[in-house]
Design a protein around this motif. Structure first.
Motif, PDB file in Angstrom:
ATOM      1  N   ASN A  68      14.972 -16.379  10.213  1.00 54.47           N
ATOM      2  CA  ASN A  68      13.740 -17.410  10.090  1.00 54.47           C
ATOM      3  C   ASN A  68      13.478 -17.965   8.944  1.00 54.47           C
ATOM      4  O   ASN A  68      13.010 -17.420   7.702  1.00 54.47           O
ATOM      5  N   GLU A  70      10.853 -20.077   7.832  1.00 54.60           N
ATOM      6  CA  GLU A  70       9.415 -19.814   7.229  1.00 54.60           C
ATOM      7  C   GLU A  70       9.259 -18.887   6.689  1.00 54.60           C
ATOM      8  O   GLU A  70       8.666 -18.579   5.462  1.00 54.60           O
ATOM      9  N   GLU A  73      11.503 -18.537   3.354  1.00 57.38           N
ATOM     10  CA  GLU A  73      10.647 -19.253   2.493  1.00 57.38           C
ATOM     11  C   GLU A  73       9.563 -18.614   1.703  1.00 57.38           C
ATOM     12  O   GLU A  73       9.367 -18.489   0.431  1.00 57.38           O
ATOM     13  N   GLU A 255       1.782 -18.189   5.351  1.00 55.11           N
ATOM     14  CA  GLU A 255       1.480 -19.500   5.135  1.00 55.11           C
ATOM     15  C   GLU A 255       0.934 -19.781   3.597  1.00 55.11           C
ATOM     16  O   GLU A 255       1.286 -20.677   3.002  1.00 55.11           O
ATOM     17  N   ARG A 258       3.787 -19.757   1.335  1.00 53.70           N
ATOM     18  CA  ARG A 258       4.727 -20.950   1.630  1.00 53.70           C
ATOM     19  C   ARG A 258       3.914 -22.148   0.995  1.00 53.70           C
ATOM     20  O   ARG A 258       4.751 -23.094   0.524  1.00 53.70           O
TER      21      ARG A 258
END
Ligand SMILES: [Zn+2]
Length: 260
Positions: A68, A70, A73, A255, A258
């Motif tokens: 994954n 995301e 990251e 999120e 990120r």
């Protein structure tokens, strides 16, 4: 000044950084359809209930192949955020992805275990076994290099009961798998007394509040020089007694990282 800027400033100023990673980082199996060999294997298992022991191995193979981006990251951003700091990280995630993000694995503890070791399902002993060999056998079956009949569920060499992954999904979880790291963590916590401590709680919900949520609140309350950041999509509220030390950020923690 935005809350993100305050966070960065507090980290820069802190002597020690305590990080908690929780439920918002849990992996799911939504993209399994992209791996036809794994899907086929799961179909075989479904038709043969005696093979259900294979399911967690197949899940782990999926996580390893899917990688994954995301999630990685987010973890890499977290690593960059604290790379020059003396930190310790706790995670309740069992997928082990964080160990592949280039952070210092010696400064992490996973009290819910993972997929690296196997334990006796009856917990007749606290011995742990490497899962690699069984994983390779199953991989060989998936790649059609080996017949299904050659696969055998590994068993405990002491009592003959099946071995299962050493994580919280085990009915009789062998906690010895993480206790050495946990001891390092509690020793590290003692260092935080009277030090400038920055606590970053990321996506930790109420599934297991005794591991991070409540202890972090307590640490923030007692440490006069602490700062406490709670980043969470739904459960971002802070108790009143944390006072001005606490900053709550409403939003998905993955999120949030990120976008740093
Ligand atoms: Zn046993």
């Amino acid at each position: 000044m935005s809350k993100t800027e305050i966070l960065k400033e507090k980290i820069a100023d802190a002597d020690l950084v305590l990080i908690g990673v929780g439920e918002e980082f849990n992996e799911n199996f939504s993209k399994i359809g992209d791996y036809p060999k794994l899907v086929r294997a799961l179909e075989v298992v479904e038709k043969n209930p005696q093979l259900s022991w294979l399911v967690p191995y197949l899940e782990q193979m999926y996580l390893a192949q899917y990688e994954n981006q995301e999630l990685l990251e987010a973890y890499e951003k977290l690593g960059a955020l604290v790379q020059d700091k003396n930190y310790f990280l706790i995670t309740t995630c069992i997928d082990g992805r964080i160990y592949h993000a280039g952070m210092n694995n010696e400064k992490m503890v996973s009290p819910c275990g993972g997929y690296r070791k196997l334990q006796c399902s009856a917990k007749c002993c606290t011995q742990l076994w490497d899962a690699d060999e069984v994983m390779q056998d199953i991989q060989a079956w998936i790649e059609e290099e080996r017949d299904l009949t050659a696969l055998q569920q590994p068993v405990c060499e002491h009592c003959g009961k099946p071995l299962v992954f050493n994580n919280i999904m085990a009915e009789n979880y062998v906690e010895e798998g993480y206790l050495e790291q946990w001891e390092k963590y509690t020793k590290w916590l003692q260092l935080t007394l009277n030090k400038k401590l920055c606590i970053i709680e990321l996506g930790v919900g109420m599934n297991m509040p005794g591991i991070m949520r409540w202890p972090f609140e307590k640490i923030a309350f007692y440490n006069q020089k602490a700062s406490f950041f709670r980043i969470n999509q739904a459960l971002y509220q802070l108790p009143e007694d944390v006072g001005e030390k606490g900053i709550s950020i409403e939003g998905n923690a993955k999120e949030f990282l990120r976008n740093l």
